[in-house]
Enzyme design. Structure first.
Site, PDB file in Angstrom:
ATOM      1  N   SER A   1     -43.283  26.620  17.606  1.00  0.00           N
ATOM      2  CA  SER A   1     -43.136  26.170  18.989  1.00  0.00           C
ATOM      3  C   SER A   1     -44.278  26.597  19.894  1.00  0.00           C
ATOM      4  CB  SER A   1     -41.810  26.656  19.559  1.00  0.00           C
ATOM      5  OG  SER A   1     -41.765  28.068  19.541  1.00  0.00           O
TER       6      SER A   1
ATOM      7  N   HIS B   1     -37.008  21.869  17.124  1.00  0.00           N
ATOM      8  CA  HIS B   1     -38.031  21.198  17.932  1.00  0.00           C
ATOM      9  C   HIS B   1     -38.453  19.862  17.328  1.00  0.00           C
ATOM     10  CE1 HIS B   1     -39.135  23.670  21.339  1.00  0.00           C
ATOM     11  NE2 HIS B   1     -39.088  24.754  20.598  1.00  0.00           N
TER      12      HIS B   1
ATOM     13  N   LYS C   1     -31.915  20.719  22.890  1.00  0.00           N
ATOM     14  CA  LYS C   1     -33.264  20.236  23.205  1.00  0.00           C
ATOM     15  C   LYS C   1     -33.241  18.705  23.329  1.00  0.00           C
ATOM     16  CE  LYS C   1     -35.794  24.311  21.764  1.00  0.00           C
ATOM     17  NZ  LYS C   1     -35.384  25.270  20.748  1.00  0.00           N
TER      18      LYS C   1
HETATM   19  C1  LIG Z   1     -34.642  26.558  20.627  1.00  0.00           C
HETATM   20  C2  LIG Z   1     -34.596  27.070  19.249  1.00  0.00           C
HETATM   21  C3  LIG Z   1     -33.487  27.781  18.771  1.00  0.00           C
HETATM   22  C4  LIG Z   1     -32.340  28.171  19.665  1.00  0.00           C
HETATM   23  O1  LIG Z   1     -31.511  27.094  19.929  1.00  0.00           O
HETATM   24  P1  LIG Z   1     -30.265  27.289  20.911  1.00  0.00           P
HETATM   25  O2  LIG Z   1     -29.325  26.215  20.521  1.00  0.00           O
HETATM   26  O3  LIG Z   1     -30.779  27.193  22.298  1.00  0.00           O
HETATM   27  O4  LIG Z   1     -29.705  28.659  20.620  1.00  0.00           O
HETATM   28  C5  LIG Z   1     -33.475  28.141  17.440  1.00  0.00           C
HETATM   29  N1  LIG Z   1     -34.513  27.866  16.630  1.00  0.00           N
HETATM   30  C6  LIG Z   1     -35.600  27.218  17.065  1.00  0.00           C
HETATM   31  C7  LIG Z   1     -36.711  26.927  16.112  1.00  0.00           C
HETATM   32  C8  LIG Z   1     -35.690  26.803  18.383  1.00  0.00           C
HETATM   33  O5  LIG Z   1     -36.775  26.174  18.812  1.00  0.00           O
END
Ligand SMILES: *Cc1c(COP(=O)(O)O)cnc(C)c1O
Length: 418
Positions: free
Chosen positions: A184, A212, A243
């Site tokens: 990310s 992502h 997301k």
């Molecule tokens: C955003 C993200 C998470 C966390 O996700 P949530 O549902 O907000 O807890 C976990 N792993 C990755 C790779 C992320 O980018």
């Protein structure tokens, strides 16, 4: 409060402040969108730092579906799934995610952080080995720490090092390779084809956290396994509903039916934490339905990303985190990493401000850009390696071409004011 503890807290907070690491939360006064109101700017600002990749966070039909879910199924479940927290929509959403990702079955969690927190301990024991990319998300790192399996780490996307770690783990009963689908901070893809090849060679399982990517990466939005043609070779996918899929909250693990069944029996964040709220399930289900027909939005997201890259490169900015010399031995960006150009670039686009002064410069530029109506966020050590400060721009299908141009113009004005 007990005096010495209070002193300790104050000293720790002062240390964080002195190191320039205090995170200050900006208060948004509108729904999440391409253009938002914030309390510290008089006019609306263009938002280039949300994970709202497909612009679904304030989508009217999703809001209507969420209202319907609220009316039909109430506000909260007040129970974990296995006691009395499962409604038909929970099961339907799990089936919908499975069908979308081409997996057997799916289990919902309150977040992807919880999914990653529960998946390892439930499936692997001291006889097993977990081999993890060094840049994996914090929740994978924590989930692996909660598990008694032997731990191995390989340098970011470095396939030679992964092969070495697989060889070192050869006596394990079961071995699983764990990677983010997209890293990310760099917007780089994990080389999934090579990872699956090594997994086959060494008889290992593959787990991909595709938070992502699901919804917008790959032709059908099915994520990095689709992008690299390995949908039938990844054993376990974890992901978020927070997301691209509407951006509310919730996470999941999709895998073979037996894996999912064992998680229902053993995963602690599933057994001991409340069900996802009906309103979120209803909204997320519609988001996923829309995504199945969102080829236009995916294409626009790629176009926006390409346009931003082109204009920023023309303006003289450095968008390649792998070109910046770290001046240290930090091994990011080594051999296997998939760079923009090999495949459509990921909408995470880091604008690099290298060197000793980079962190300060990135901070100054971001602040200046806000005054010009563009909201971006600077990242510096320890979130990224020293000397590799950056402003991480995230494109969205909700941005217009004019929005993208306005963002680039704000970058130029801010830089030239320095
Ligand atoms: C955003 C993200 C998470 C966390 O996700 P949530 O549902 O907000 O807890 C976990 N792993 C990755 C790779 C992320 O980018």
């Amino acid at each position: 409060m007990h005096g010495p503890f209070e002193d300790h807290l104050k000293a720790t907070l002062a240390e964080i402040e002195d190191a320039g690491l205090t995170k200050r939360e900006r208060v948004i006064t509108t729904p999440q969108s391409a253009s938002i109101g914030v309390t510290d700017a008089d006019a609306p600002v263009l938002n280039f730092c949300a994970n709202n990749y497909l612009g679904l966070a304030d989508h009217e039909a999703i809001i209507a579906a969420a209202h319907q879910g609220l009316d039909d199924y109430g506000f909260g479940m007040a129970s974990v799934r296995f006691i009395c927290g499962t409604q038909a929509p929970h099961r339907r959403l799990e089936e919908q995610v499975s069908a979308f990702l081409g997996m057997d079955d799916t289990i919902l969690f309150s977040s992807c952080f919880d999914a990653n927190g529960g998946v390892f301990e439930a499936l692997f024991g001291p006889e097993d080995a977990i081999i993890s990319d060094e840049l994996n998300h914090a929740s994978l790192i924590d989930g692996i720490r909660l598990c008694k399996a032997q731990r191995y780490r390989y340098r970011n996307a470095d396939m030679a090092d992964l092969a070495d770690q697989l060889a070192a783990a050869k006596d394990a009963r079961f071995t699983v390779i764990v990677t983010d689908g997209v890293f990310s901070m760099d917007g780089a893809y994990a080389p999934l084809r090579e990872i699956c090849d090594l997994a086959d060679e060494h008889g290992a399982l593959v787990l991909v956290d595709d938070s992502h990517a699901v919804g917008f990466v790959g032709e059908g939005g099915r994520g990095t396994p689709e992008l690299f043609g390995v949908m039938d070779r990844v054993d376990i996918i974890t992901g978020t509903l927070g997301k691209a899929l509407g951006g509310a909250s919730g996470g999941y693990v999709s895998a073979h039916a037996d894996i999912v069944e064992l998680l229902r029996q053993r995963a602690r964040p599933y057994l001991f934490s409340n069900s996802v709220a009906p309103v979120v399930v209803a909204g997320s289900a519609l988001a996923l339905e829309l995504i199945e027909n969102s080829a236009d939005e995916r294409a626009r997201l790629i176009e926006n990303t390409l346009l931003f890259r082109e204009l920023m490169t023309e303006a003289g900015f450095d968008l390649d985190p792998f070109r910046v010399s770290t001046g240290s031995t930090t091994p990011t960006g080594s051999t296997g990493v998939v760079r923009p150009g090999d495949v459509p670039p990921h909408p995470i686009t880091p604008v690099m401000f290298p060197g000793e002064d980079g962190a300060r410069e990135a901070g100054r530029i971001a602040q200046h850009m806000l005054e010009h109506g563009v909201y971006v966020i600077p990242f510096s050590f320890p979130v990224v390696p020293r000397g590799k400060a950056r402003i991480r721009v995230q494109l969205s299908a909700a941005h217009s071409t004019d929005d993208v141009r306005a963002c680039v113009a704000a970058f130029v004005v801010a830089r030239d004011a320095g």
